[in-house]
Each structure stands twice: as structure tokens, then as C-alpha cells.
Design a protein around this motif. Structure first.
Motif, PDB file in Angstrom:
ATOM      1  N   ARG A   6       0.851  -1.196   0.000  1.00 25.54           N
ATOM      2  CA  ARG A   6       0.000   0.000   0.000  1.00 25.54           C
ATOM      3  C   ARG A   6       0.887   1.246   0.000  1.00 25.54           C
ATOM      4  O   ARG A   6       2.081   1.171   0.276  1.00 25.54           O
ATOM      5  N   LEU A   7       0.304   2.393  -0.276  1.00 26.62           N
ATOM      6  CA  LEU A   7       1.064   3.635  -0.315  1.00 26.62           C
ATOM      7  C   LEU A   7       1.698   3.973   1.028  1.00 26.62           C
ATOM      8  O   LEU A   7       2.742   4.619   1.080  1.00 26.62           O
ATOM      9  N   GLU A  23      -5.153   0.066 -13.200  1.00 28.94           N
ATOM     10  CA  GLU A  23      -5.056   1.401 -13.780  1.00 28.94           C
ATOM     11  C   GLU A  23      -3.826   2.093 -13.223  1.00 28.94           C
ATOM     12  O   GLU A  23      -3.465   1.896 -12.066  1.00 28.94           O
ATOM     13  N   SER A  24      -3.200   2.917 -14.029  1.00 29.38           N
ATOM     14  CA  SER A  24      -2.057   3.707 -13.586  1.00 29.38           C
ATOM     15  C   SER A  24      -2.519   5.148 -13.444  1.00 29.38           C
ATOM     16  O   SER A  24      -2.934   5.775 -14.422  1.00 29.38           O
ATOM     17  N   ILE A  25      -2.425   5.698 -12.198  1.00 29.69           N
ATOM     18  CA  ILE A  25      -3.066   7.005 -11.933  1.00 29.69           C
ATOM     19  C   ILE A  25      -2.186   8.072 -11.283  1.00 29.69           C
ATOM     20  O   ILE A  25      -2.778   8.998 -10.721  1.00 29.69           O
ATOM     21  N   GLU A  27      -0.031   6.122  -9.526  1.00 30.42           N
ATOM     22  CA  GLU A  27       0.121   4.895  -8.752  1.00 30.42           C
ATOM     23  C   GLU A  27      -0.713   3.811  -9.437  1.00 30.42           C
ATOM     24  O   GLU A  27      -1.537   4.104 -10.286  1.00 30.42           O
ATOM     25  N   SER A  28      -0.501   2.585  -9.038  1.00 26.72           N
ATOM     26  CA  SER A  28      -1.288   1.495  -9.617  1.00 26.72           C
ATOM     27  C   SER A  28      -2.532   1.272  -8.775  1.00 26.72           C
ATOM     28  O   SER A  28      -2.465   1.115  -7.556  1.00 26.72           O
ATOM     29  N   ASN A  29      -3.669   1.273  -9.422  1.00 26.41           N
ATOM     30  CA  ASN A  29      -4.954   1.010  -8.791  1.00 26.41           C
ATOM     31  C   ASN A  29      -5.405  -0.367  -9.269  1.00 26.41           C
ATOM     32  O   ASN A  29      -5.722  -0.545 -10.445  1.00 26.41           O
ATOM     33  N   HIS A  37     -10.970  -2.161  -4.616  1.00 23.50           N
ATOM     34  CA  HIS A  37      -9.758  -1.703  -5.283  1.00 23.50           C
ATOM     35  C   HIS A  37      -8.697  -1.350  -4.252  1.00 23.50           C
ATOM     36  O   HIS A  37      -8.997  -1.033  -3.098  1.00 23.50           O
ATOM     37  N   TYR A  38      -7.450  -1.448  -4.685  1.00 17.70           N
ATOM     38  CA  TYR A  38      -6.298  -1.183  -3.834  1.00 17.70           C
ATOM     39  C   TYR A  38      -5.316  -0.322  -4.612  1.00 17.70           C
ATOM     40  O   TYR A  38      -4.946  -0.666  -5.734  1.00 17.70           O
ATOM     41  N   VAL A  39      -4.891   0.788  -4.022  1.00 17.21           N
ATOM     42  CA  VAL A  39      -3.859   1.634  -4.623  1.00 17.21           C
ATOM     43  C   VAL A  39      -2.539   1.177  -4.021  1.00 17.21           C
ATOM     44  O   VAL A  39      -2.382   1.129  -2.798  1.00 17.21           O
ATOM     45  N   GLN A  41       2.021   0.667  -4.423  1.00 11.86           N
ATOM     46  CA  GLN A  41       3.268   1.282  -4.868  1.00 11.86           C
ATOM     47  C   GLN A  41       3.828   0.639  -6.136  1.00 11.86           C
ATOM     48  O   GLN A  41       4.497   1.308  -6.921  1.00 11.86           O
TER      49      GLN A  41
END
Length: 67
Positions: A6-7, A23-25, A27-29, A37-39, A41
Motif C-alpha cells: 500500500r502507499l 489502472e495507472s493514476i 500509482e497502480s490502482n 480496489h487497492y492503490v 506502490q
């Protein structure tokens, strides 16, 4: 299962079979089929690489059992 971060630096393990999309935002989602969903590193490429490695280990184990 793959390990992600996680971040906030917390590591966790996710069932990569349940990944619907990433998805790349920037960061990777990571979005699962159930909508969670998980954001994280890790980059999209790293998540894909870990998923490929996981699947290769599963196939190798199945092959050893078959032989």
C-alpha cells in the motif's frame, strides 16, 4: 497470491486470480472482480510480472504432480 505494498508501506497479499484490471493514476490502482480496489506502490508492469511468476509456479507444481 502475490505480495503488494500500500502507499503507506503496509504489505499485503492479494489473490491475483481476482484482478479484473489495473489502472495507472500514476500509482497502480488494482481493481478486483468484486469491485474492491487497492492503490499500491508497485508499477503495472511489476504486478503483471508477479502474476505471471505466480501462474508459472502453479503450472510447474501441477506438472511435477503429473510426472
Amino acid at each position: 497470491m502475490i505480495r503488494l505494498t500500500r502507499l503507506n508501506g503496509e504489505e499485503f497479499v492479494i489473490n491475483c486470480v481476482q484482478i479484473e484490471r489495473i489502472e495507472s493514476i500514476p500509482e497502480s490502482n488494482v481493481i478486483l472482480v468484486n469491485g474492491k480496489h487497492y492503490v499500491v506502490q508497485e508499477s503495472v508492469e511489476e504486478i503483471i510480472s508477479r502474476t505471471v511468476d505466480f501462474n508459472a509456479r502453479i503450472l510447474a507444481s501441477a506438472q511435477r504432480l503429473k510426472d
